[in-house]
Design a protein around this motif. Structure first.
Motif, PDB file in Angstrom:
ATOM      1  N   GLY A  22      -7.130  28.845   7.593  1.00 57.04           N
ATOM      2  CA  GLY A  22      -6.308  27.873   6.892  1.00 57.04           C
ATOM      3  C   GLY A  22      -6.605  26.450   7.338  1.00 57.04           C
ATOM      4  O   GLY A  22      -7.370  26.212   8.281  1.00 57.04           O
ATOM      5  N   PRO A  23      -5.970  25.461   6.680  1.00 54.64           N
ATOM      6  CA  PRO A  23      -6.274  24.049   6.978  1.00 54.64           C
ATOM      7  C   PRO A  23      -5.935  23.620   8.399  1.00 54.64           C
ATOM      8  O   PRO A  23      -6.556  22.711   8.934  1.00 54.64           O
ATOM      9  CB  PRO A  23      -5.436  23.282   5.942  1.00 54.64           C
ATOM     10  N   GLN A  24      -4.926  24.262   9.020  1.00 55.44           N
ATOM     11  CA  GLN A  24      -4.600  23.919  10.400  1.00 55.44           C
ATOM     12  C   GLN A  24      -5.573  24.533  11.390  1.00 55.44           C
ATOM     13  O   GLN A  24      -5.655  24.081  12.535  1.00 55.44           O
ATOM     14  CB  GLN A  24      -3.184  24.400  10.742  1.00 55.44           C
ATOM     15  N   GLY A  25      -6.288  25.548  10.949  1.00 50.67           N
ATOM     16  CA  GLY A  25      -7.106  26.308  11.874  1.00 50.67           C
ATOM     17  C   GLY A  25      -8.575  25.982  11.881  1.00 50.67           C
ATOM     18  O   GLY A  25      -9.302  26.469  12.754  1.00 50.67           O
ATOM     19  N   LEU A  26      -9.056  25.172  10.940  1.00 51.39           N
ATOM     20  CA  LEU A  26     -10.476  24.832  10.918  1.00 51.39           C
ATOM     21  C   LEU A  26     -10.661  23.432  10.366  1.00 51.39           C
ATOM     22  O   LEU A  26     -10.063  23.068   9.354  1.00 51.39           O
ATOM     23  CB  LEU A  26     -11.264  25.823  10.057  1.00 51.39           C
ATOM     24  N   THR A  27     -11.472  22.649  11.061  1.00 57.66           N
ATOM     25  CA  THR A  27     -11.783  21.310  10.569  1.00 57.66           C
ATOM     26  C   THR A  27     -13.226  20.954  10.889  1.00 57.66           C
ATOM     27  O   THR A  27     -13.767  21.362  11.912  1.00 57.66           O
ATOM     28  CB  THR A  27     -10.849  20.249  11.186  1.00 57.66           C
ATOM     29  N   THR A  28     -13.817  20.193   9.978  1.00 54.81           N
ATOM     30  CA  THR A  28     -15.136  19.606  10.213  1.00 54.81           C
ATOM     31  C   THR A  28     -15.045  18.076  10.233  1.00 54.81           C
ATOM     32  O   THR A  28     -16.067  17.400  10.290  1.00 54.81           O
ATOM     33  CB  THR A  28     -16.129  20.043   9.117  1.00 54.81           C
ATOM     34  N   ASP A  29     -13.819  17.551  10.182  1.00 61.37           N
ATOM     35  CA  ASP A  29     -13.594  16.106  10.183  1.00 61.37           C
ATOM     36  C   ASP A  29     -14.128  15.510  11.488  1.00 61.37           C
ATOM     37  O   ASP A  29     -13.625  15.837  12.571  1.00 61.37           O
ATOM     38  CB  ASP A  29     -12.099  15.826  10.048  1.00 61.37           C
ATOM     39  N   PRO A  30     -15.118  14.637  11.428  1.00 55.39           N
ATOM     40  CA  PRO A  30     -15.705  14.080  12.659  1.00 55.39           C
ATOM     41  C   PRO A  30     -14.682  13.397  13.556  1.00 55.39           C
ATOM     42  O   PRO A  30     -14.795  13.461  14.787  1.00 55.39           O
ATOM     43  CB  PRO A  30     -16.754  13.088  12.136  1.00 55.39           C
ATOM     44  N   ASP A  31     -13.691  12.737  12.970  1.00 60.26           N
ATOM     45  CA  ASP A  31     -12.699  12.036  13.778  1.00 60.26           C
ATOM     46  C   ASP A  31     -11.832  12.996  14.578  1.00 60.26           C
ATOM     47  O   ASP A  31     -11.342  12.648  15.657  1.00 60.26           O
ATOM     48  CB  ASP A  31     -11.806  11.167  12.879  1.00 60.26           C
ATOM     49  N   LEU A  32     -11.628  14.208  14.065  1.00 65.83           N
ATOM     50  CA  LEU A  32     -10.819  15.197  14.767  1.00 65.83           C
ATOM     51  C   LEU A  32     -11.645  16.007  15.757  1.00 65.83           C
ATOM     52  O   LEU A  32     -11.121  16.465  16.787  1.00 65.83           O
ATOM     53  CB  LEU A  32     -10.155  16.145  13.757  1.00 65.83           C
ATOM     54  N   VAL A  33     -12.918  16.172  15.472  1.00 63.34           N
ATOM     55  CA  VAL A  33     -13.780  16.971  16.338  1.00 63.34           C
ATOM     56  C   VAL A  33     -14.313  16.155  17.509  1.00 63.34           C
ATOM     57  O   VAL A  33     -14.422  16.647  18.641  1.00 63.34           O
ATOM     58  CB  VAL A  33     -14.950  17.562  15.522  1.00 63.34           C
TER      59      VAL A  33
END
Length: 473
Positions: free
Chosen positions: A16-27
């Motif tokens: 789900g959206p809370q469980g995976l991100t590729t957003d550079p600012d968050l990573v």
């Protein structure tokens, strides 16, 4: 990357959206190790909500051949939770799994998930009149999973041991996604290998710790902290024996600090002053504690202990904390050594250990030796005298180019320190793990038979090398 598109789509559906991100600012904040020495790239940042999601995610990674780098609070000292620079590894954060499942004061244990922050665990135990007897400077960010994976120590190892001694049960996800679940502790259990001990200290290379059952003890009802000045480390060691003989297990911490470290801390912290008048070659910080049964007599016992130390010429001067505020102020001096050192410029830090009885001789021999071999450097050593753990740091000469120094002399200095500690029968890693920082040095200096055994275990449990590749072995 196009070859990972299907994997990312399936992982997004799973977590789900809370469980995976590729957003550079968050990573990006999680791609550099705590010391700022290693920076990697990641395919994405996964943050599963529970063990079931971790299991399903690991199975998905296995089916696509995606390597996983588990990460807790990212406060480790050996870059063991930092991905490589390929951008093809999945950064797996356990920070969402932060539930304390149970605190059982009567049984003396707590069961919690891997993402629980150490300070949060302390507070939960204290609310039940208990405590978890491991603490360290990074308690506000270090997580239970990370502490277990690196077999963390801290300032109370003298009495309570490292995480190996405090973990009663463990839950972990293995490389094929299967769940190893042995959270319920038994006093006696002879069904073969103690498999949880195999996972403790394995730095996420054998399995991903998802939960643990941890030992609790009664809360501290009274604490007295003593700061003493001594002429040498050998005298400090005799003082430790005196204190243990007088108070036994009430002595919970025994830290040694050279005069140069204290001067740096006093210059770094505003509005602080030395605990003692006069000059002392070494300073000793002694933590003594008692639960409700011994609280009323602790201060009298500590005063008698220190009176005996003066009579035996084991201390030059000493002061006892009169309140919790004063006790915390004394510990602040000890915990500020690393920040004060960092403010002085580039340095290489070595978390090493030697046999307890050899620690004074090792420091007295190796500090001047390093300074002679690399003129202009400042070598300093401090740490936990009772367990042989030496924090051996070497500060670069003033005015050097940091990048040039780290690429040149710093590597040579670290190799020399590791050679010396090996000659003295010690370990190149006492409590911070191997990670990628010391991997090559372990391969160079480690016992060949022990290394072969570790590689065989790794091959058996993770034959494709998908769990935290490039770390430890």
């Amino acid at each position: 990357m196009s070859q990972f598109r299907a994997f990312l789509e399936e992982a997004a559906d799973l977590l789900g959206p809370q469980g995976l991100t590729t957003d550079p600012d968050l990573v990006e904040p999680w791609l550099t190790d705590w010391r700022g020495r290693f920076t990697g790239r990641a395919l994405a940042l996964a943050s599963p909500a529970d063990t079931g999601q971790v299991s399903a995610l690991v199975k998905l990674c296995a089916s696509h051949g995606v390597a996983i780098v588990p990460q807790g609070g990212n406060s480790g000292m050996s870059a063991g939770a930092t991905p490589d620079t390929s951008g093809e590894q999945l950064l797996l954060s356990l920070r969402r799994m932060n539930r304390i499942r149970d605190v059982d004061a009567e049984a003396g244990r707590a069961t919690c998930e891997a993402g629980v922050v150490l300070q949060t665990l302390h507070e939960a135990a204290e609310a039940e009149g208990m405590r978890f007897a491991l603490t360290l400077g990074g308690k506000g960010s270090a997580t239970v999973g990370g502490l277990i994976s690196t077999n963390a120590g801290g300032t109370q190892v003298l009495r309570h041991g490292s995480m190996r001694a405090l973990v009663l049960g463990l839950e972990a996800v293995l490389a094929d996604g299967s769940v190893f679940s042995m959270l319920t502790p038994l006093k006696k259990d002879n069904r073969g290998f103690d498999l949880k001990q195999l996972l403790i200290g394995s730095e996420g290379t054998l399995g991903i710790v998802t939960a643990a059952t941890l030992a609790l003890i009664p809360a501290v009802a009274e604490r007295v902290v003593c700061w003493a000045g001594v002429p040498s480390l050998e005298v400090a060691r005799r003082l430790l024996h005196h204190c243990e003989g007088a108070l036994g297990n009430a002595v919970e911490g025994f830290e040694v600090i050279p005069a140069s470290c204290l001067r740096d801390v006093l210059g770094h912290l505003p509005d602080t002053r030395a605990p003692l008048a006069g000059e002392h070659a070494w300073h000793v910080l002694i933590e003594t504690v008692a639960d409700e049964t011994g609280a009323a007599h602790l201060r009298d016992q500590v005063e008698a202990m220190m009176a005996g130390a003066f009579e035996a010429d084991l201390v030059e001067d000493a002061v006892l904390s009169a309140s919790e505020t004063q006790a915390e102020a004394l510990w602040l001096l000890r915990e500020s050594i690393s920040p004060a050192e960092k403010a002085k410029g580039p340095a290489v830090q070595h978390d090493i250990s030697v046999p307890v009885e050899k620690m004074p001789g090792f420091i007295d021999t190796c500090v001047p030796l390093l300074e002679r071999e690399w003129p202009g450097t400042e070598a300093l050593a401090f740490g936990h005298l009772g367990d042989g753990n030496v924090h051996f740091h070497v500060i670069a000469p003033r005015g050097v180019d940091a990048d040039v120094w780290y690429a040149g002399d710093a590597h040579a200095i670290s190799a020399r320190v590791h050679d010396l500690v090996t000659e003295w029968g010690g370990s190149i890693s006492a409590e911070h793990g191997i990670g990628q920082l010391k991997r090559d040095e372990l391969a160079r200096l480690g016992d060949p038979t022990a290394l072969a055994m570790m590689r065989a275990v790794k091959q058996a449990l993770d034959p494709r090398g998908l769990l935290n590749p490039g770390k430890l072995i």
